[in-house]
Design a protein around this motif. Structure first.
Motif, PDB file in Angstrom:
ATOM      1  N   SER A 144      36.444  32.344  43.316  1.00 41.45           N
ATOM      2  CA  SER A 144      36.945  32.254  42.259  1.00 41.45           C
ATOM      3  C   SER A 144      38.479  31.468  42.237  1.00 41.45           C
ATOM      4  O   SER A 144      39.260  31.969  43.037  1.00 41.45           O
ATOM      5  CB  SER A 144      37.121  33.140  41.305  1.00 41.45           C
ATOM      6  OG  SER A 144      37.426  32.881  39.918  1.00 41.45           O
ATOM      7  N   PRO A 163      33.781  40.078  47.020  1.00 42.91           N
ATOM      8  CA  PRO A 163      34.528  39.116  45.850  1.00 42.91           C
ATOM      9  C   PRO A 163      35.653  38.522  46.932  1.00 42.91           C
ATOM     10  O   PRO A 163      36.336  39.272  47.375  1.00 42.91           O
ATOM     11  CB  PRO A 163      34.861  39.705  44.755  1.00 42.91           C
ATOM     12  CG  PRO A 163      34.681  41.288  45.000  1.00 42.91           C
ATOM     13  CD  PRO A 163      33.549  41.374  46.328  1.00 42.91           C
ATOM     14  N   ARG A 211      35.577  35.025  35.421  1.00 37.47           N
ATOM     15  CA  ARG A 211      35.768  35.397  36.724  1.00 37.47           C
ATOM     16  C   ARG A 211      35.763  37.239  36.721  1.00 37.47           C
ATOM     17  O   ARG A 211      35.192  37.890  37.040  1.00 37.47           O
ATOM     18  CB  ARG A 211      36.961  35.317  37.380  1.00 37.47           C
ATOM     19  CG  ARG A 211      37.052  35.847  38.688  1.00 37.47           C
ATOM     20  CD  ARG A 211      38.486  35.403  39.493  1.00 37.47           C
ATOM     21  NE  ARG A 211      39.506  36.308  38.602  1.00 37.47           N
ATOM     22  CZ  ARG A 211      40.046  37.444  38.890  1.00 37.47           C
ATOM     23  NH1 ARG A 211      39.577  38.191  39.515  1.00 37.47           N
ATOM     24  NH2 ARG A 211      41.027  37.879  38.034  1.00 37.47           N
ATOM     25  N   TRP A 262      28.119  42.728  47.534  1.00 39.90           N
ATOM     26  CA  TRP A 262      28.925  42.022  47.028  1.00 39.90           C
ATOM     27  C   TRP A 262      30.310  41.804  47.722  1.00 39.90           C
ATOM     28  O   TRP A 262      30.828  42.917  47.688  1.00 39.90           O
ATOM     29  CB  TRP A 262      29.006  42.427  45.524  1.00 39.90           C
ATOM     30  CG  TRP A 262      29.837  41.620  44.838  1.00 39.90           C
ATOM     31  CD1 TRP A 262      30.934  41.804  43.985  1.00 39.90           C
ATOM     32  CD2 TRP A 262      29.313  40.452  44.034  1.00 39.90           C
ATOM     33  NE1 TRP A 262      31.224  40.748  43.235  1.00 39.90           N
ATOM     34  CE2 TRP A 262      30.323  40.010  43.081  1.00 39.90           C
ATOM     35  CE3 TRP A 262      28.140  39.733  43.773  1.00 39.90           C
ATOM     36  CZ2 TRP A 262      30.278  38.782  42.270  1.00 39.90           C
ATOM     37  CZ3 TRP A 262      28.052  38.638  43.190  1.00 39.90           C
ATOM     38  CH2 TRP A 262      29.108  38.117  42.341  1.00 39.90           C
ATOM     39  N   GLU A 292      32.253  38.648  35.760  1.00 34.64           N
ATOM     40  CA  GLU A 292      31.469  38.390  37.321  1.00 34.64           C
ATOM     41  C   GLU A 292      31.897  39.437  38.173  1.00 34.64           C
ATOM     42  O   GLU A 292      31.096  40.146  38.752  1.00 34.64           O
ATOM     43  CB  GLU A 292      31.551  36.960  37.945  1.00 34.64           C
ATOM     44  CG  GLU A 292      30.792  36.030  37.071  1.00 34.64           C
ATOM     45  CD  GLU A 292      29.422  35.739  37.106  1.00 34.64           C
ATOM     46  OE1 GLU A 292      28.852  36.083  38.179  1.00 34.64           O
ATOM     47  OE2 GLU A 292      28.766  35.544  36.026  1.00 34.64           O
ATOM     48  N   LEU A 324      31.759  36.010  46.036  1.00 33.68           N
ATOM     49  CA  LEU A 324      32.387  35.363  44.889  1.00 33.68           C
ATOM     50  C   LEU A 324      33.360  34.847  45.406  1.00 33.68           C
ATOM     51  O   LEU A 324      34.455  35.388  45.864  1.00 33.68           O
ATOM     52  CB  LEU A 324      32.361  36.237  43.699  1.00 33.68           C
ATOM     53  CG  LEU A 324      33.089  35.711  42.641  1.00 33.68           C
ATOM     54  CD1 LEU A 324      32.235  36.332  41.170  1.00 33.68           C
ATOM     55  CD2 LEU A 324      34.498  36.283  42.624  1.00 33.68           C
TER      56      LEU A 324
END
Length: 127
Positions: free
Chosen positions: A86, A108, A92, A106, A95, A84
């Motif tokens: 952002s 981020p 945000r 994942w 998510e 991710l």
């Protein structure tokens, strides 16, 4: 270079979207999708991209927060992003919250401006 997997580009519209959009050359060789608000600027900038439209406004709106939380779960289940990116604000947090539940796949990152106004990656904890 290793394939980073699918990238989720998540931000609110306006300035946050424009900041992330200016970095599009960094992501163009990778599978990606965007999550932002369906404003006119976003529709024009992202007309050739895969986009999921989030609910807004998110400031002080519990209803839209919950709707975006379910939307985030649906998007993550469908797209299975590995990263991710952002520029903050808006969707945000939803998510990221759902992404934490998928922490095995994942990673981020949040793009922040430092004191010298250059963009840097700062990993968030997924624990």
């Amino acid at each position: 270079m290793n394939n980073p997997g699918k990238i989720a580009l998540v931000c609110s519209s306006g300035g946050h979207l424009f900041q992330l959009f200016r970095l599009r050359d960094c992501f163009k060789a990778h599978p990606r999708f965007w999550v932002t608000f369906p404003t006119e600027d976003a529709k024009i900038l992202l007309e050739s991209e895969q986009v999921y439209w989030a609910f807004y406004p998110t400031n002080r709106s519990l209803k839209n927060f919950i709707k975006n939380l379910f939307l985030a779960a649906k998007i993550i289940a469908r797209e299975k992003p590995t990263h991710l990116v952002s520029t903050g604000a808006g969707v945000r947090s939803e998510e990221r919250r759902v992404g934490q539940e998928c922490r095995s796949r994942w990673s981020p990152y949040h793009l922040k401006k430092n004191k010298f106004f250059s963009l840097i990656y700062q990993p968030h904890s997924v624990m």
